[in-house]
Design a protein around this motif. Sequence first.
Motif, PDB file in Angstrom:
ATOM      1  N   PRO A 105     -67.585  32.001 -12.433  1.00  0.00           N
ATOM      2  CA  PRO A 105     -67.865  31.825 -13.874  1.00  0.00           C
ATOM      3  C   PRO A 105     -69.184  31.330 -14.174  1.00  0.00           C
ATOM      4  O   PRO A 105     -69.752  30.725 -13.461  1.00  0.00           O
ATOM      5  N   ILE A 106     -69.443  31.713 -15.170  1.00  0.00           N
ATOM      6  CA  ILE A 106     -70.900  31.194 -15.822  1.00  0.00           C
ATOM      7  C   ILE A 106     -70.713  29.774 -16.247  1.00  0.00           C
ATOM      8  O   ILE A 106     -69.673  29.434 -17.030  1.00  0.00           O
ATOM      9  N   ALA A 107     -71.739  28.916 -16.140  1.00  0.00           N
ATOM     10  CA  ALA A 107     -71.734  27.513 -16.371  1.00  0.00           C
ATOM     11  C   ALA A 107     -71.548  27.395 -18.116  1.00  0.00           C
ATOM     12  O   ALA A 107     -72.099  28.257 -18.755  1.00  0.00           O
ATOM     13  N   GLU A 108     -70.813  26.503 -18.530  1.00  0.00           N
ATOM     14  CA  GLU A 108     -70.645  26.243 -20.044  1.00  0.00           C
ATOM     15  C   GLU A 108     -71.971  26.005 -20.718  1.00  0.00           C
ATOM     16  O   GLU A 108     -72.074  26.685 -21.896  1.00  0.00           O
ATOM     17  N   GLU A 109     -72.651  25.608 -20.047  1.00  0.00           N
ATOM     18  CA  GLU A 109     -73.954  25.178 -20.732  1.00  0.00           C
ATOM     19  C   GLU A 109     -74.824  26.377 -20.879  1.00  0.00           C
ATOM     20  O   GLU A 109     -75.436  26.680 -21.849  1.00  0.00           O
ATOM     21  N   HIS A 110     -74.831  27.399 -19.865  1.00  0.00           N
ATOM     22  CA  HIS A 110     -75.434  28.746 -20.171  1.00  0.00           C
ATOM     23  C   HIS A 110     -74.733  29.512 -20.907  1.00  0.00           C
ATOM     24  O   HIS A 110     -75.267  30.308 -21.709  1.00  0.00           O
ATOM     25  N   ARG A 111     -73.397  29.491 -21.257  1.00  0.00           N
ATOM     26  CA  ARG A 111     -72.663  30.075 -22.210  1.00  0.00           C
ATOM     27  C   ARG A 111     -73.191  29.565 -23.674  1.00  0.00           C
ATOM     28  O   ARG A 111     -73.305  30.443 -24.462  1.00  0.00           O
TER      29      ARG A 111
ATOM     30  N   GLU B  99     -76.105  30.399 -28.684  1.00  0.00           N
ATOM     31  CA  GLU B  99     -77.130  30.066 -29.715  1.00  0.00           C
ATOM     32  C   GLU B  99     -78.117  31.028 -29.797  1.00  0.00           C
ATOM     33  O   GLU B  99     -78.521  31.423 -30.924  1.00  0.00           O
ATOM     34  N   PHE B 100     -78.515  31.722 -28.685  1.00  0.00           N
ATOM     35  CA  PHE B 100     -79.613  32.716 -28.833  1.00  0.00           C
ATOM     36  C   PHE B 100     -79.079  33.953 -29.591  1.00  0.00           C
ATOM     37  O   PHE B 100     -79.774  34.489 -30.276  1.00  0.00           O
ATOM     38  N   MET B 101     -77.788  34.200 -29.304  1.00  0.00           N
ATOM     39  CA  MET B 101     -77.346  35.600 -30.019  1.00  0.00           C
ATOM     40  C   MET B 101     -77.016  35.240 -31.494  1.00  0.00           C
ATOM     41  O   MET B 101     -77.207  36.218 -32.232  1.00  0.00           O
ATOM     42  N   MET B 102     -76.560  34.161 -31.741  1.00  0.00           N
ATOM     43  CA  MET B 102     -76.563  33.899 -33.333  1.00  0.00           C
ATOM     44  C   MET B 102     -77.876  33.869 -33.824  1.00  0.00           C
ATOM     45  O   MET B 102     -77.670  34.367 -35.116  1.00  0.00           O
ATOM     46  N   GLU B 103     -78.953  33.180 -33.413  1.00  0.00           N
ATOM     47  CA  GLU B 103     -80.092  33.023 -33.983  1.00  0.00           C
ATOM     48  C   GLU B 103     -80.741  34.384 -34.003  1.00  0.00           C
ATOM     49  O   GLU B 103     -81.423  34.625 -35.158  1.00  0.00           O
ATOM     50  N   ALA B 104     -80.471  35.360 -33.162  1.00  0.00           N
ATOM     51  CA  ALA B 104     -80.884  36.659 -33.263  1.00  0.00           C
ATOM     52  C   ALA B 104     -80.246  37.721 -34.115  1.00  0.00           C
ATOM     53  O   ALA B 104     -80.389  38.673 -34.543  1.00  0.00           O
ATOM     54  N   GLY B 105     -79.173  37.195 -34.487  1.00  0.00           N
ATOM     55  CA  GLY B 105     -78.190  37.708 -35.769  1.00  0.00           C
ATOM     56  C   GLY B 105     -77.196  38.917 -34.856  1.00  0.00           C
ATOM     57  O   GLY B 105     -76.697  39.601 -35.495  1.00  0.00           O
ATOM     58  N   LEU B 106     -76.859  38.492 -33.513  1.00  0.00           N
ATOM     59  CA  LEU B 106     -76.270  39.523 -32.906  1.00  0.00           C
ATOM     60  C   LEU B 106     -74.809  38.933 -32.598  1.00  0.00           C
ATOM     61  O   LEU B 106     -73.975  39.824 -32.338  1.00  0.00           O
ATOM     62  N   LEU B 107     -74.761  37.906 -33.046  1.00  0.00           N
ATOM     63  CA  LEU B 107     -73.239  37.236 -32.903  1.00  0.00           C
ATOM     64  C   LEU B 107     -73.174  36.219 -33.999  1.00  0.00           C
ATOM     65  O   LEU B 107     -73.694  35.785 -34.546  1.00  0.00           O
ATOM     66  N   ASP B 108     -71.654  36.413 -34.748  1.00  0.00           N
ATOM     67  CA  ASP B 108     -71.276  35.082 -35.507  1.00  0.00           C
ATOM     68  C   ASP B 108     -70.168  34.315 -35.103  1.00  0.00           C
ATOM     69  O   ASP B 108     -69.688  34.808 -33.967  1.00  0.00           O
ATOM     70  N   ASP B 109     -69.768  33.331 -35.851  1.00  0.00           N
ATOM     71  CA  ASP B 109     -68.643  32.738 -35.180  1.00  0.00           C
ATOM     72  C   ASP B 109     -67.390  33.542 -35.009  1.00  0.00           C
ATOM     73  O   ASP B 109     -66.508  33.122 -33.956  1.00  0.00           O
ATOM     74  N   ASP B 110     -67.178  34.604 -35.736  1.00  0.00           N
ATOM     75  CA  ASP B 110     -65.809  35.225 -35.614  1.00  0.00           C
ATOM     76  C   ASP B 110     -66.000  36.227 -34.525  1.00  0.00           C
ATOM     77  O   ASP B 110     -65.071  36.288 -33.679  1.00  0.00           O
ATOM     78  N   ASN B 111     -67.065  36.702 -34.101  1.00  0.00           N
ATOM     79  CA  ASN B 111     -67.323  37.592 -33.005  1.00  0.00           C
ATOM     80  C   ASN B 111     -67.058  36.707 -31.551  1.00  0.00           C
ATOM     81  O   ASN B 111     -66.556  37.087 -30.834  1.00  0.00           O
ATOM     82  N   TRP B 112     -67.726  35.260 -31.786  1.00  0.00           N
ATOM     83  CA  TRP B 112     -67.728  34.611 -30.462  1.00  0.00           C
ATOM     84  C   TRP B 112     -66.200  34.216 -30.228  1.00  0.00           C
ATOM     85  O   TRP B 112     -65.728  34.146 -29.182  1.00  0.00           O
ATOM     86  N   GLN B 113     -65.306  34.017 -31.298  1.00  0.00           N
ATOM     87  CA  GLN B 113     -64.051  33.260 -31.281  1.00  0.00           C
ATOM     88  C   GLN B 113     -63.223  34.421 -30.536  1.00  0.00           C
ATOM     89  O   GLN B 113     -62.297  34.278 -29.968  1.00  0.00           O
ATOM     90  N   SER B 114     -63.377  35.663 -30.852  1.00  0.00           N
ATOM     91  CA  SER B 114     -62.538  36.892 -30.700  1.00  0.00           C
ATOM     92  C   SER B 114     -63.128  37.284 -29.152  1.00  0.00           C
ATOM     93  O   SER B 114     -62.286  37.815 -28.395  1.00  0.00           O
ATOM     94  N   ALA B 115     -64.257  36.676 -28.834  1.00  0.00           N
ATOM     95  CA  ALA B 115     -64.729  37.031 -27.509  1.00  0.00           C
ATOM     96  C   ALA B 115     -64.188  36.052 -26.225  1.00  0.00           C
ATOM     97  O   ALA B 115     -64.296  36.474 -25.083  1.00  0.00           O
ATOM     98  N   GLY B 116     -63.800  34.805 -26.743  1.00  0.00           N
ATOM     99  CA  GLY B 116     -63.324  33.908 -25.999  1.00  0.00           C
ATOM    100  C   GLY B 116     -62.245  34.207 -24.983  1.00  0.00           C
ATOM    101  O   GLY B 116     -62.247  33.905 -23.864  1.00  0.00           O
TER     102      GLY B 116
END
Length: 95
Positions: free
Chosen positions: A67-73, A78-95
Amino acid sequence: MTARKLSISVPPEVEETIKAAAAEEGKPVSAWLAEAAVEKAQAAAAHAAGLAAARELVEEYEAENGPIAEEHRRNAREFMMEAGLLDDDNWQSAG
């Protein structure tokens, strides 16, 4: 290709923007809107494919390395959200 009629409702200011953009390109409004819709649909499909590929890469990595460490996740999120590649809805469904 057979054309199908659709009806849309837009605020007056959007109507004027659409008409001006279509006129600028020398196209009928219906053709301009159809092209805009195709572009939007293609962009959405490409975005979804990119997210799916990213998930697959993470799964492969974790299968080989654990598993990837939670800090790295969090950092990646944060990087993907700032870059406009991800929003909260995408993140929740990816979980």
